[in-house]
Write a protein that holds these residues in place. Structure first.
Motif, PDB file in Angstrom:
ATOM      1  N   TYR A   6       0.723  -1.258  -0.027  1.00  0.00           N
ATOM      2  CA  TYR A   6      -0.053   0.035   0.120  1.00  0.00           C
ATOM      3  C   TYR A   6       0.623   1.447   0.068  1.00  0.00           C
ATOM      4  CZ  TYR A   6      -4.363  -2.421   0.690  1.00  0.00           C
ATOM      5  OH  TYR A   6      -5.592  -3.214   0.263  1.00  0.00           O
ATOM      6  N   VAL A   7       2.001   1.027   0.507  1.00  0.00           N
ATOM      7  CA  VAL A   7       2.547   2.362   0.756  1.00  0.00           C
ATOM      8  C   VAL A   7       3.912   2.743  -0.082  1.00  0.00           C
ATOM      9  CG1 VAL A   7       1.753   2.725   3.206  1.00  0.00           C
ATOM     10  CG2 VAL A   7       4.340   1.528   2.757  1.00  0.00           C
ATOM     11  N   CYS A   8       4.322   1.512  -0.798  1.00  0.00           N
ATOM     12  CA  CYS A   8       5.635   2.026  -1.175  1.00  0.00           C
ATOM     13  C   CYS A   8       5.169   2.281  -2.857  1.00  0.00           C
ATOM     14  CB  CYS A   8       6.741   0.691  -1.324  1.00  0.00           C
ATOM     15  SG  CYS A   8       5.957  -0.679  -2.397  1.00  0.00           S
ATOM     16  N   GLY A   9       6.103   2.927  -3.647  1.00  0.00           N
ATOM     17  CA  GLY A   9       6.023   3.378  -5.002  1.00  0.00           C
ATOM     18  C   GLY A   9       6.178   1.855  -5.828  1.00  0.00           C
ATOM     19  N   ARG A  10       5.948   2.270  -7.068  1.00  0.00           N
ATOM     20  CA  ARG A  10       6.255   1.151  -8.125  1.00  0.00           C
ATOM     21  C   ARG A  10       7.139   1.840  -9.207  1.00  0.00           C
ATOM     22  NH1 ARG A  10       2.755  -3.482  -9.223  1.00  0.00           N
ATOM     23  NH2 ARG A  10       2.047  -4.067  -7.227  1.00  0.00           N
ATOM     24  N   LEU A  11       7.822   0.860  -9.824  1.00  0.00           N
ATOM     25  CA  LEU A  11       9.019   1.123 -10.990  1.00  0.00           C
ATOM     26  C   LEU A  11       8.395   0.138 -11.846  1.00  0.00           C
ATOM     27  CD1 LEU A  11      10.992   2.903 -12.081  1.00  0.00           C
ATOM     28  CD2 LEU A  11      12.557   1.375 -11.056  1.00  0.00           C
ATOM     29  N   GLU A  12       7.635   0.463 -13.134  1.00  0.00           N
ATOM     30  CA  GLU A  12       7.057  -0.695 -13.802  1.00  0.00           C
ATOM     31  C   GLU A  12       6.098  -1.361 -13.059  1.00  0.00           C
ATOM     32  OE1 GLU A  12      10.391  -2.228 -15.899  1.00  0.00           O
ATOM     33  OE2 GLU A  12      10.715  -0.582 -16.989  1.00  0.00           O
ATOM     34  N   LEU A  13       6.135  -2.772 -13.036  1.00  0.00           N
ATOM     35  CA  LEU A  13       5.609  -3.615 -12.323  1.00  0.00           C
ATOM     36  C   LEU A  13       6.049  -3.989 -10.815  1.00  0.00           C
ATOM     37  CD1 LEU A  13       4.037  -6.272 -15.048  1.00  0.00           C
ATOM     38  CD2 LEU A  13       2.994  -4.043 -14.020  1.00  0.00           C
ATOM     39  N   ARG A  14       7.285  -3.477 -10.708  1.00  0.00           N
ATOM     40  CA  ARG A  14       8.112  -3.958  -9.304  1.00  0.00           C
ATOM     41  C   ARG A  14       8.043  -2.967  -8.265  1.00  0.00           C
ATOM     42  NH1 ARG A  14      13.451  -3.751 -12.809  1.00  0.00           N
ATOM     43  NH2 ARG A  14      12.334  -1.883 -13.213  1.00  0.00           N
ATOM     44  N   TYR A  15       7.918  -3.441  -7.252  1.00  0.00           N
ATOM     45  CA  TYR A  15       7.783  -2.345  -6.093  1.00  0.00           C
ATOM     46  C   TYR A  15       8.987  -1.608  -5.851  1.00  0.00           C
ATOM     47  CZ  TYR A  15       3.524  -5.142  -4.740  1.00  0.00           C
ATOM     48  OH  TYR A  15       2.134  -5.319  -4.856  1.00  0.00           O
ATOM     49  N   ARG A  16       8.907  -0.448  -5.339  1.00  0.00           N
ATOM     50  CA  ARG A  16      10.070   0.208  -5.269  1.00  0.00           C
ATOM     51  C   ARG A  16      10.063   0.737  -3.648  1.00  0.00           C
ATOM     52  NH1 ARG A  16      11.240   6.196  -7.701  1.00  0.00           N
ATOM     53  NH2 ARG A  16      13.399   6.354  -6.727  1.00  0.00           N
ATOM     54  N   TYR A  17      10.843  -0.294  -2.997  1.00  0.00           N
ATOM     55  CA  TYR A  17      10.906  -0.147  -1.492  1.00  0.00           C
ATOM     56  C   TYR A  17      11.804   0.934  -1.014  1.00  0.00           C
ATOM     57  CZ  TYR A  17      11.284  -1.721   3.334  1.00  0.00           C
ATOM     58  OH  TYR A  17      11.396  -2.122   4.651  1.00  0.00           O
ATOM     59  N   SER A  18      11.116   1.810  -0.068  1.00  0.00           N
ATOM     60  CA  SER A  18      12.153   2.907   0.413  1.00  0.00           C
ATOM     61  C   SER A  18      11.986   2.869   1.874  1.00  0.00           C
ATOM     62  CB  SER A  18      11.255   4.282  -0.129  1.00  0.00           C
ATOM     63  OG  SER A  18      11.920   5.223   0.942  1.00  0.00           O
ATOM     64  N   LYS A  19      13.292   2.966   2.744  1.00  0.00           N
ATOM     65  CA  LYS A  19      13.383   2.911   4.174  1.00  0.00           C
ATOM     66  C   LYS A  19      12.568   4.153   4.421  1.00  0.00           C
ATOM     67  CE  LYS A  19      17.689   5.182   4.735  1.00  0.00           C
ATOM     68  NZ  LYS A  19      17.302   6.441   4.938  1.00  0.00           N
ATOM     69  N   ASP A  20      12.555   5.181   3.848  1.00  0.00           N
ATOM     70  CA  ASP A  20      11.944   6.185   4.431  1.00  0.00           C
ATOM     71  C   ASP A  20      10.495   6.159   4.363  1.00  0.00           C
ATOM     72  OD1 ASP A  20      14.543   7.348   5.068  1.00  0.00           O
ATOM     73  OD2 ASP A  20      14.614   8.312   3.062  1.00  0.00           O
ATOM     74  N   ILE A  21      10.031   5.625   3.549  1.00  0.00           N
ATOM     75  CA  ILE A  21       8.532   5.586   3.296  1.00  0.00           C
ATOM     76  C   ILE A  21       7.934   4.241   3.877  1.00  0.00           C
ATOM     77  CG2 ILE A  21       6.582   5.400   1.599  1.00  0.00           C
ATOM     78  CD1 ILE A  21       8.064   7.249  -0.205  1.00  0.00           C
ATOM     79  N   VAL A  22       8.519   3.195   3.713  1.00  0.00           N
ATOM     80  CA  VAL A  22       8.203   1.791   3.997  1.00  0.00           C
ATOM     81  C   VAL A  22       8.357   1.580   5.338  1.00  0.00           C
ATOM     82  CG1 VAL A  22       7.868  -0.542   3.355  1.00  0.00           C
ATOM     83  CG2 VAL A  22       7.804   1.173   1.732  1.00  0.00           C
ATOM     84  N   TYR A  23       9.738   1.392   5.581  1.00  0.00           N
ATOM     85  CA  TYR A  23      10.222   0.880   6.856  1.00  0.00           C
ATOM     86  C   TYR A  23      10.150   1.986   7.961  1.00  0.00           C
ATOM     87  CZ  TYR A  23      13.411  -1.217  10.066  1.00  0.00           C
ATOM     88  OH  TYR A  23      13.973  -1.644  11.238  1.00  0.00           O
ATOM     89  N   ASN A  24      10.570   3.049   7.825  1.00  0.00           N
ATOM     90  CA  ASN A  24      10.341   4.098   8.926  1.00  0.00           C
ATOM     91  C   ASN A  24       9.023   4.627   9.451  1.00  0.00           C
ATOM     92  OD1 ASN A  24      13.103   3.997   9.001  1.00  0.00           O
ATOM     93  ND2 ASN A  24      13.539   6.049   7.904  1.00  0.00           N
ATOM     94  N   ASN A  25       7.931   4.342   8.415  1.00  0.00           N
ATOM     95  CA  ASN A  25       6.722   4.677   8.847  1.00  0.00           C
ATOM     96  C   ASN A  25       5.962   3.409   9.306  1.00  0.00           C
ATOM     97  OD1 ASN A  25       6.990   7.546   8.293  1.00  0.00           O
ATOM     98  ND2 ASN A  25       6.853   6.991   6.256  1.00  0.00           N
TER      99      ASN A  25
END
Length: 124
Positions: A6-25
Motif C-alpha cells: 500500500y505505501v511503497c512506490g512502483r517502478l514498472e510492475l516492480r515494487y520500489r521499496y524505500s526505508k523512509d516511506i515503507v520501513y520508517n513509517n
C-alpha cells in the motif's frame, strides 16, 4: 508485505521499496519479552528454511508458483507470532493493512498535536 503493497512506490510492475516511506513509517508492535523471543525464534526458522535452498534466488523462493512449503510454513508461524504481539489475528491482508493504517494514524497524529497554549495578546 501488506503494508509495503500500500505505501511503497512502483517502478514498472516492480515494487520500489524505500526505508523512509515503507520501513520508517511502519507501526511496529510493542511485544513483551516473551513475544520478542518467539518472534526472534520464528524469524530464524524463516532464515533456516531459506538456507535449505542455497542455489535458489529470492525470486525463486518467493514466487507463488515455486515457494517451498517449508518456507511457507515458516512465514506463517512468523506472521502468527507478530500478530500475537499486535494483540489480534487477521483473516486476510486487507484486514491487516487496515489495522496497520489505524495504528499509523494514531501514532502519527500524536506528532502534530500543538501542546502550546496560545493566548490573546501579550501579557503586561
Amino acid at each position: 508485505m501488506a503494508w509495503m503493497r500500500y505505501v511503497c512506490g512502483r517502478l514498472e510492475l516492480r515494487y520500489r521499496y524505500s526505508k523512509d516511506i515503507v520501513y520508517n513509517n511502519f507501526p511496529w508492535p510493542s511485544p513483551t519479552d516473551k513475544q520478542s523471543t518467539v518472534i526472534e525464534k520464528t524469524a530464524q526458522t524463516v532464515l533456516d528454511a531459506r538456507a535449505l535452498f542455497p542455489k535458489s534466488s529470492l525470486a525463486d523462493l518467493y514466487s507463488p508458483l515455486t515457494m517451498p512449503p517449508t518456507l511457507v510454513n515458516a512465514h506463517q508461524k512468523l506472521d502468527k507470532a507478530v500478530e500475537t504481539a499486535y494483540g489480534r489475528s487477521f483473516d486476510n491482508d486487507s484486514q491487516r493493512a487496515a489495522y496497520l493504517f489505524e495504528l499509523y494514524q494514531k501514532l502519527s497524529g500524536e506528532l502534530f498535536v500543538d501542546t502550546k497554549k496560545r493566548g490573546k495578546g501579550r501579557k503586561k
